[in-house]
Design an enzyme around this catalytic site. Structure first.
Site, PDB file in Angstrom:
ATOM      1  N   HIS A   1       0.812  -1.230   0.000  1.00 18.41           N
ATOM      2  CA  HIS A   1       0.000   0.000   0.000  1.00 18.41           C
ATOM      3  C   HIS A   1       0.837   1.267   0.000  1.00 18.41           C
ATOM      4  O   HIS A   1       0.422   2.287  -0.519  1.00 18.41           O
ATOM      5  CB  HIS A   1      -0.980  -0.024   1.163  1.00 18.41           C
ATOM      6  CG  HIS A   1      -2.050  -1.049   0.939  1.00 18.41           C
ATOM      7  ND1 HIS A   1      -1.970  -2.309   1.445  1.00 18.41           N
ATOM      8  CD2 HIS A   1      -3.157  -1.003   0.183  1.00 18.41           C
ATOM      9  CE1 HIS A   1      -3.002  -3.005   1.034  1.00 18.41           C
ATOM     10  NE2 HIS A   1      -3.745  -2.234   0.268  1.00 18.41           N
TER      11      HIS A   1
ATOM     12  N   GLU B   1     -10.697 -10.736  -4.261  1.00 17.52           N
ATOM     13  CA  GLU B   1      -9.258 -10.560  -4.065  1.00 17.52           C
ATOM     14  C   GLU B   1      -8.613 -11.715  -3.302  1.00 17.52           C
ATOM     15  O   GLU B   1      -7.479 -11.606  -2.860  1.00 17.52           O
ATOM     16  CB  GLU B   1      -8.942  -9.212  -3.420  1.00 17.52           C
ATOM     17  CG  GLU B   1      -9.775  -8.849  -2.224  1.00 17.52           C
ATOM     18  CD  GLU B   1      -9.497  -7.427  -1.702  1.00 17.52           C
ATOM     19  OE1 GLU B   1      -8.576  -6.755  -2.174  1.00 17.52           O
ATOM     20  OE2 GLU B   1     -10.231  -7.015  -0.792  1.00 17.52           O
TER      21      GLU B   1
ATOM     22  N   ASP C   1      -4.162  -8.168  -4.049  1.00 16.85           N
ATOM     23  CA  ASP C   1      -4.285  -9.214  -3.038  1.00 16.85           C
ATOM     24  C   ASP C   1      -4.490 -10.577  -3.687  1.00 16.85           C
ATOM     25  O   ASP C   1      -4.009 -11.583  -3.173  1.00 16.85           O
ATOM     26  CB  ASP C   1      -5.447  -8.898  -2.087  1.00 16.85           C
ATOM     27  CG  ASP C   1      -5.022  -7.899  -1.029  1.00 16.85           C
ATOM     28  OD1 ASP C   1      -3.907  -8.026  -0.510  1.00 16.85           O
ATOM     29  OD2 ASP C   1      -5.793  -6.963  -0.752  1.00 16.85           O
TER      30      ASP C   1
ATOM     31  N   CYS D   1      -9.505  -3.366 -10.247  1.00 19.08           N
ATOM     32  CA  CYS D   1      -9.000  -2.161  -9.580  1.00 19.08           C
ATOM     33  C   CYS D   1      -7.660  -2.386  -8.916  1.00 19.08           C
ATOM     34  O   CYS D   1      -7.176  -1.539  -8.178  1.00 19.08           O
ATOM     35  CB  CYS D   1     -10.025  -1.626  -8.589  1.00 19.08           C
ATOM     36  SG  CYS D   1     -10.398  -2.792  -7.281  1.00 19.08           S
TER      37      CYS D   1
HETATM   38  C1  PEP Z   1      -6.313  -5.127  -4.425  1.00 13.20           C
HETATM   39  O1  PEP Z   1      -6.073  -5.913  -3.509  1.00 13.20           O
HETATM   40  O2  PEP Z   1      -6.029  -5.353  -5.619  1.00 13.20           O
HETATM   41  C2  PEP Z   1      -6.956  -3.832  -4.124  1.00 13.20           C
HETATM   42  C3  PEP Z   1      -7.330  -3.040  -5.094  1.00 13.20           C
HETATM   43  O3  PEP Z   1      -7.091  -3.494  -2.819  1.00 13.20           O
HETATM   44  P1  PEP Z   1      -5.886  -2.931  -1.934  1.00 13.20           P
HETATM   45  O4  PEP Z   1      -4.714  -2.704  -2.850  1.00 13.20           O
HETATM   46  O5  PEP Z   1      -6.350  -1.684  -1.286  1.00 13.20           O
HETATM   47  O6  PEP Z   1      -5.660  -4.036  -0.969  1.00 13.20           O
HETATM   48 MG    MG Z   2      -6.972  -5.554  -1.606  1.00 10.21          MG
END
Ligand code: PEP
Ligand code: MG
Length: 615
Positions: free
Chosen positions: A219, A470, A494, A541
């Site tokens: 993140h 995910e 994820d 996403c």
């Molecule tokens: C992901 O896991 O791809 C996602 C978009 O969520 P995050 O990156 O916030 O865990």
């Molecule tokens: Mg995620």
């Protein structure tokens, strides 16, 4: 080339080994593109001296435990540094290895630690003061020894002070870091930066970021990309080599940091900065053009948003909406929880700024690396979980603490009542079973009823409630989850982590993290098809969505909605506008027949090259 060493800025710096004025190249993981030229601002430098503090006699045991914890943390850090030595140039290895061994010894049952413990007991000193006093006493003894090797004595005294600095840093760590002191245009260096730290960075002030720890898809990396700050993470040897004030060039695309750059390196960096600016200008022209393939298929290009500071970037990029609003920012850098009103006040301006364009708000995804002080006290299992990423994360935690979900749903529903119909969508993170969507929907409906009773305006038709896909479990059960959810958003970050059992934020295993692994692609395909069979909206996403080279494959798999960091939108749009859906579908079929990730990468690169050449 600079030959003189710069003046040390603090008394402590004077005690450190002399700087090298030769260019030193450090390699790490390229995380956010762009080139930065600036002076190093090393946040690992502790305050010159921790404030003098004494403790009550009844707290001696607790203070000794604090010291023991700091010793354990320091040991871990030094051990980690040692495991990374292999990737450094031989010369640096020879210099660092004995130093790290000396540090490790001093963190054992050494005179320093024994002495500090005694000072806590006898002088009732706070642990950091006890460590500093003991280190100074030992350094004085070393320096007063009769020995012709004065430089050797100085070095040994310096080593004692250095390990005391590390201990002090671990003892005085402020839970909420402040980056206000970072001089404008500096390159920030840290051992590690949490997503909450990254949320505090001002892209207008900070030229670049480099850290020892971290991987490309954690993140922190996502935040840095979103903020458009050139960044290199997972750079072993960085904090040992870099000193505050050192001139440096950071290349976020190549993953390098050059300390004391030569005039050639500097000249090259300036050329690259100019080239980036030209490229941005060229891509900026795409802003008003539609994202439509050569055969007329429309593709929705949305932005991911981590903090409100990104709103201007999102508008500039020409995003058609926000496909993933990570609401974690609301819970960061504070020690209390934002209530319904505070959340309502935060979402409102974001939705307003998007002016009727869709905004998908993801409810809190706490857990794993997204540790947040405010929640740490309330979720007991967090402290005992050996695998936080497999523990109470995302929707699991929210269902265990429904009052959190209720406040968030209520704030979102109140904002939705003031937005055009359909503009708001709500999304659940870390779903693994259909039951979780069902249970969250029960709460959602209950909150809406309660708000209506309270006389609040709530949309007649509640905003759609979707599930993130995910985890491999969710992907393989996508057909069942699709019966409970209104839409899917595939979180490939994820999904890749859990499928490949590779921590997305860990530099040690970053080479194994590969969203093009056929296992990950098959799960993306399986869940996309489950949604399309029900004519249910599905988007991607994860970070994959912002990689222009992967657009043909994702469109070929049936995806028509991509949500990414705003900075990636122009390039992805350019890719979409050069593609034919029929070609993409044929290409995806070819890719899905492969079992070797390297071969898949070759095919993807080859296709992208072909498009560039044709276009
Ligand atoms: C992901 O896991 O791809 C996602 C978009 O969520 P995050 O990156 O916030 O865990
Ligand atoms: Mg995620």
């Amino acid at each position: 080339m600079k030959t003189e060493k710069p003046e040390p800025r603090t008394a402590d710096a004077a005690k450190r080994p002399p700087r090298r004025a030769k260019e030193v190249l450090i390699k790490g993981i390229p995380v956010a593109p762009g080139v930065a030229i600036g002076a190093i601002f090393d946040t690992t430098e502790p305050p010159d001296e921790a404030p003098r503090r004494t403790i009550e006699a009844s707290l001696v045991e607790a203070e000794k435990q604090r010291l023991a914890n700091a010793v354990a943390a320091s040991k871990k850090q030094v051990g980690k540094l040692k495991t990374r030595l292999g990737v450094l140039p031989e010369e640096a290895q020879e210099e660092l290895e004995p130093l790290l061994d000396a540090y490790a010894l001093m963190l054992g049952d050494s005179r320093l630690i024994r002495g500090a413990r005694k000072r806590i007991e006898n002088e009732l000193l706070a642990a950091e003061c006890a460590v500093q006093d003991e280190a100074e006493a030992i350094a004085d003894i070393i320096l007063s020894q009769r020995d012709d090797d004065k430089a050797g004595l100085k070095r040994r005294a310096g080593e004692v002070r250095e390990i005391a600095r590390r201990l002090t840093r671990n003892l005085t760590q402020n839970p909420f870091r402040s980056f206000k002191d970072v001089p404008e245009g500096a390159i920030l260096v840290a051992e590690e930066l949490t997503p909450a730290d990254a949320a505090l960075l001002d892209p207008a002030r900070i030229a670049g970021v480099a850290t020892e720890e971290g991987g490309a898809d954690g993140h922190t990396a996502i935040m840095l990309r979103a903020l458009g700050i050139p960044a290199v993470l997972g750079a072993p040897g960085l904090t040992e080599a870099a000193r505050r004030g050192d001139p440096a060039v950071l290349d976020g695309a190549a993953g390098t940091i050059a300390l004391h750059p030569t005039t050639i390196t500097l000249g090259h960096a300036k050329d690259q900065i100019a080239a980036y600016a030209r490229e941005r200008q060229r891509l900026g022209k795409l802003r008003r053009l539609p994202a439509i393939t050569t055969d007329g298929e429309e593709v929705e290009l949305l932005a991911n948003m981590e903090i409100p500071a990104e709103l201007p970037l999102i508008a500039q990029a020409g995003a058609q909406g926000i496909g993933l609003l990570r609401s974690e920012f609301l819970f960061m850098n504070r020690d209390d929880l934002p209530d319904e009103d505070a959340q309502f006040a935060a979402y409102g301006p974001i939705v307003e700024a998007m002016n009727g364009d869709p905004v998908t708000i993801r409810v809190l995804d706490w857990g794993g690396e997204k540790d947040m002080e405010a929640l740490a006290q309330g979720v007991e299992t967090h402290h005992v979980s050996a695998n936080p990423a497999l523990g109470l994360r995302g929707v699991r935690m929210l269902l265990k603490r429904p009052e959190l979900l209720e406040a968030q749903f209520a704030a979102i529903l109140r904002v939705a009542a003031r937005a055009p119909e359909g503009a708001i969508r709500v999304m659940l993170p870390m779903v693994t079973v259909p039951e979780e969507v069902k249970a969250a929907r029960d709460i959602y409906d209950r909150v809406a009823r309660r708000l209506r009773r309270r006389g609040e305006k709530v949309p007649e038709k509640l905003p759609e409630l979707g599930a993130m896909i995910e985890t491999p479990g969710a992907a393989l059960a996508a057909d069942a989850i699709a019966l409970e959810a209104d839409f899917f958003a595939i979180g490939t970050n994820d999904l890749a982590m859990y499928t490949l059992a590779v921590d997305r934020g860990d530099a040690e295993v970053a080479h194994l993290y590969d969203p093009l692994h056929p296992a990950v692609l098959r799960l993306v395909q399986f869940s996309t098809e489950a949604a399309l069979r029900l004519r249910m909206p599905v988007s991607i996403c994860g970070e994959m969505a912002g990689n222009a080279r992967l657009v043909p494959l994702l469109l070929g798999l049936g995806i028509r909605s991509l949500s990414m960091n705003a900075g990636a939108i122009p390039r992805v749009k350019q890719a979409v506008r050069a593609l034919d859906i029929g070609d993409c579908a044929r290409f995806a079929r070819r890719v899905m027949e492969q079992s070797d990730p390297a071969r898949i990468r070759e095919l993807v690169d080859g296709f992208a090259l072909g498009v560039t050449e044709r276009g």
